[in-house]
Design a protein around this motif. Sequence first.
Motif, PDB file in Angstrom:
ATOM      1  N   ALA A  63       0.602  -1.195   0.096  1.00 33.75           N
ATOM      2  CA  ALA A  63      -0.343   0.054   0.286  1.00 33.75           C
ATOM      3  C   ALA A  63       0.802   1.116   0.286  1.00 33.75           C
ATOM      4  N   LEU A  64       1.711   0.773   1.067  1.00 31.35           N
ATOM      5  CA  LEU A  64       2.938   2.459   0.951  1.00 31.35           C
ATOM      6  C   LEU A  64       3.196   2.607  -0.544  1.00 31.35           C
ATOM      7  N   ALA A  65       3.912   1.824  -1.079  1.00 30.39           N
ATOM      8  CA  ALA A  65       4.214   2.031  -2.381  1.00 30.39           C
ATOM      9  C   ALA A  65       3.112   1.785  -3.897  1.00 30.39           C
ATOM     10  N   ALA A  66       1.788   1.634  -3.463  1.00 34.96           N
ATOM     11  CA  ALA A  66       1.268   1.394  -5.087  1.00 34.96           C
ATOM     12  C   ALA A  66      -0.421   2.417  -4.517  1.00 34.96           C
ATOM     13  N   LEU A  67      -0.005   3.519  -3.494  1.00 31.55           N
ATOM     14  CA  LEU A  67      -1.542   3.887  -3.373  1.00 31.55           C
ATOM     15  C   LEU A  67      -0.932   5.352  -2.951  1.00 31.55           C
ATOM     16  N   PRO A  68      -1.598   6.298  -3.606  1.00 32.25           N
ATOM     17  CA  PRO A  68      -1.487   7.696  -3.545  1.00 32.25           C
ATOM     18  C   PRO A  68      -1.553   7.975  -1.823  1.00 32.25           C
ATOM     19  N   ASP A  69      -0.946   9.089  -1.402  1.00 31.36           N
ATOM     20  CA  ASP A  69      -1.109  10.167  -0.322  1.00 31.36           C
ATOM     21  C   ASP A  69      -0.644   9.402   0.674  1.00 31.36           C
ATOM     22  N   ALA A  70      -0.219   8.383   0.293  1.00 34.02           N
ATOM     23  CA  ALA A  70       0.103   7.113   2.162  1.00 34.02           C
ATOM     24  C   ALA A  70       0.951   8.103   3.028  1.00 34.02           C
ATOM     25  N   HIS A  71       0.436   6.850   3.625  1.00 35.10           N
ATOM     26  CA  HIS A  71       1.481   8.149   5.730  1.00 35.10           C
ATOM     27  C   HIS A  71       1.309   6.453   6.831  1.00 35.10           C
ATOM     28  N   TRP A  72       2.286   6.825   7.326  1.00 36.10           N
ATOM     29  CA  TRP A  72       2.802   5.557   8.239  1.00 36.10           C
ATOM     30  C   TRP A  72       1.614   5.543   8.467  1.00 36.10           C
ATOM     31  N   GLY A  73       1.427   6.524   9.294  1.00 36.29           N
ATOM     32  CA  GLY A  73      -0.072   6.453  10.563  1.00 36.29           C
ATOM     33  C   GLY A  73      -1.167   5.730  10.573  1.00 36.29           C
ATOM     34  N   ALA A  74      -1.251   5.465   9.080  1.00 32.60           N
ATOM     35  CA  ALA A  74      -2.426   4.268   8.398  1.00 32.60           C
ATOM     36  C   ALA A  74      -3.170   3.653   9.377  1.00 32.60           C
ATOM     37  N   LEU A  75      -1.413   2.022   9.936  1.00 31.59           N
ATOM     38  CA  LEU A  75      -2.239   0.965  10.082  1.00 31.59           C
ATOM     39  C   LEU A  75      -1.727   1.832  11.859  1.00 31.59           C
ATOM     40  N   GLY A  76      -1.035   2.469  12.404  1.00 29.81           N
ATOM     41  CA  GLY A  76      -0.793   2.346  13.492  1.00 29.81           C
ATOM     42  C   GLY A  76      -1.794   2.189  14.638  1.00 29.81           C
ATOM     43  N   VAL A 135      -4.637  -7.680  10.964  1.00 26.89           N
ATOM     44  CA  VAL A 135      -3.135  -7.583  10.333  1.00 26.89           C
ATOM     45  C   VAL A 135      -2.737  -9.425  10.985  1.00 26.89           C
ATOM     46  N   GLY A 136      -2.073  -9.553  10.031  1.00 28.79           N
ATOM     47  CA  GLY A 136      -1.999 -11.137  10.404  1.00 28.79           C
ATOM     48  C   GLY A 136      -0.837 -11.202  10.753  1.00 28.79           C
ATOM     49  N   GLN A 137       0.060 -12.726  10.634  1.00 28.39           N
ATOM     50  CA  GLN A 137       0.923 -13.025  10.855  1.00 28.39           C
ATOM     51  C   GLN A 137       2.250 -12.648   9.941  1.00 28.39           C
ATOM     52  N   GLY A 138       3.320 -11.861  10.254  1.00 30.59           N
ATOM     53  CA  GLY A 138       4.084 -11.790   9.133  1.00 30.59           C
ATOM     54  C   GLY A 138       5.933 -11.504  10.827  1.00 30.59           C
ATOM     55  N   GLU A 139       6.865 -11.266   9.316  1.00 31.77           N
ATOM     56  CA  GLU A 139       8.233 -11.261   9.656  1.00 31.77           C
ATOM     57  C   GLU A 139       8.036  -9.851  10.169  1.00 31.77           C
ATOM     58  N   THR A 140       7.877  -8.741   9.339  1.00 34.46           N
ATOM     59  CA  THR A 140       7.398  -7.783  10.094  1.00 34.46           C
ATOM     60  C   THR A 140       5.881  -6.802   9.897  1.00 34.46           C
ATOM     61  N   LEU A 141       5.392  -5.748  10.636  1.00 33.91           N
ATOM     62  CA  LEU A 141       4.232  -4.768  10.498  1.00 33.91           C
ATOM     63  C   LEU A 141       3.914  -4.763   9.047  1.00 33.91           C
ATOM     64  N   THR A 142       5.089  -4.252   7.724  1.00 31.95           N
ATOM     65  CA  THR A 142       4.195  -3.928   6.786  1.00 31.95           C
ATOM     66  C   THR A 142       4.490  -5.406   6.099  1.00 31.95           C
ATOM     67  N   LEU A 143       5.377  -6.442   6.534  1.00 28.31           N
ATOM     68  CA  LEU A 143       4.763  -7.605   5.397  1.00 28.31           C
ATOM     69  C   LEU A 143       3.777  -8.579   5.910  1.00 28.31           C
ATOM     70  N   SER A 144       3.210  -8.006   7.244  1.00 34.72           N
ATOM     71  CA  SER A 144       2.077  -8.774   7.435  1.00 34.72           C
ATOM     72  C   SER A 144       1.067  -8.444   6.772  1.00 34.72           C
TER      73      SER A 144
END
Length: 660
Positions: free
Chosen positions: A108-121, A134-143
Amino acid sequence: MTAADAQDEADWHEANRRYLVARLAALGCLLSPGSGGEDEARRAIAEAADALRAPSAIDRVAALFDLSPFERDLLLLCAGVELDASFAARCAAAQGDPLRVAPTFSLALAALPDAHWGALGPGAPLRRMQLIEVGQGETLTLSPLRISERVLHFIAGVEHPEERLVGLVAPVAPVAPVAPVAAPLAPSQARLAARIGDALRAAEASGGAEASGGARPIVSLTGADPASRRAVAAAACASVGLGLLALSADALAARQDAQLVCRLLGREAVLSSSALLVEADDLDATDAARAGLVGRLLDGLPGPVLVSARERLRLGRAPDAAFEVSRPAAQEQAALWRQVLPAAQGGLIDRLVAQFDLDEPALRSAAAAAASAGDGADPDVALWDACRAEARPALDELTQRIEPAATWDDLVLPEAARASLREIAASHRQRGTVHGAFGFAERGARGLGAGALFAGPSGTGKTMAAEVLAAELRLDLHRVDLSQLVSRYIGETEKNLRRVFDAAERGAAILLFDEAEALFGRRGEVRDTVDRYANMEVAYLLQRIEAYRGLAILTTNLERNLDPAFLRRLRFVVRFPLPGPAERAALWRRAFPPRAPVVGLDVERLAQMSLTAGSIRNVALRAAFLAAEAGTPIRMDHVLAAARAEYEKLGRGEVRAEGG
């Protein structure tokens, strides 16, 4: 719903479907840059938006939860995987991994416009309100990210309640008119609902969630009748365009996943445009720990919260407004009866209102049941009995109902005791006149209750006398087991007693508290905390008896153990002495039914045995079984054998005559 409304709804669903498809197509272009189709997707979005007469479901979600454009698109990205089979392949291709078919925050951060980190806080709407999981993954961004099924259905235009709340939360519909002349609520209740609606508007206008840092308006509703509180709350919310979701505070406090449940509750309230009704009758005003827990769990929920309880509770911060809800007043009940039964006599209506405390649905149900009783039934009696049946269910859950079988002819008592029983019956019959027409009720409810003590040894007819009164007054008789109500936990005994009296008020049934000495021991001096709280329990019971509209009867085998101060707070004391020879002879003559084959009984000889009425019944029944087994009529030898067994059971040795 009219045909026009149904057509408008169908048109919206079709336009919403087209709008959602166009939005997903535009997202697909962002996942596969350079694939073309962007202009066509924009045109499709514009055309579908023009066809919408109301906001689309995804735009409603964005507005309700205050989502940014990026958060809205991230939610749509997760929905796309569920709704469009091509989305999984596009997500995998965009992430360069054929196995990574679920969207991730990194994508989402790479593909969608107006991306911001706080969206998944954790505090952002997508996660805090459980829109995305949010499922299980290596990191939050890759879950892997997944849209909630409830939200997915909503975006697709399908209303489907959250499965995890089924059985815990129930929607409450406003009371609907049953007939053209009927109001949804009694006039006093309708006026109160309007005031509560005004309070909800004022709380929202004064700041609501934004001005109070996320705090929601809180309204406290108190009163003895939970059904009336619920109906008034639903009407109040409907007046401001809100639905109502009812929740048991006790059930919430018992949940292991209470924090998650509260988040789901908040989301459900927002999606269904509803307020939350927290029904806290199981919480006691002194139960601060559990009340505080429920308050913390509900803190921060969006939208109004109405707290419904018999007494005012504080769940967290103080309420913005507090209201007391009552059942329809006596005059309103009388007016409703006249609407339902215009041909009924005024005297009958006065008796019904004096005896029963029914809301409109129960009142109409009783009238309908009486109308279907059949041509052979007395209509007044059928209506009276139908009202008894309407008032009965709640009390049946808490007590044992006794079907009266005894009559005045079955009572063998001194004339003074019989006169006292007749006075009790007369006072109950005339209480409407004395309390209402004579004005005694205007001075307050305290002291108007007809509390009575039946004192005497076991088996002398105390319960039978209660049955006789119930039959005479044509009222339900409910035995209350004090041993089941008295609790070693502070405050629980009063709570249990309150449930019984609140349930009994609708029909003003006769309550029979057997063996009251279990609670009414002589107070004496307070030696420890247990004594102090036991006295509080007794005081509470006497207070409710004094204010109870019906008849409450306490029985005891040990009058000498009762505190004289308690006796002064009861209107009647009826003493049931041990029967003398003359009374025992009368009891023996009544001991066997007319059809029983009795031969050669010497009643005068039997009357010399020192037995109570209860023991005489036991002997007669035992003798009947002995005779039936022998295949002979009931004779003196059967009765004497049964009497010997009764004496042995009582530990009194050989059968002997009075004074022998």
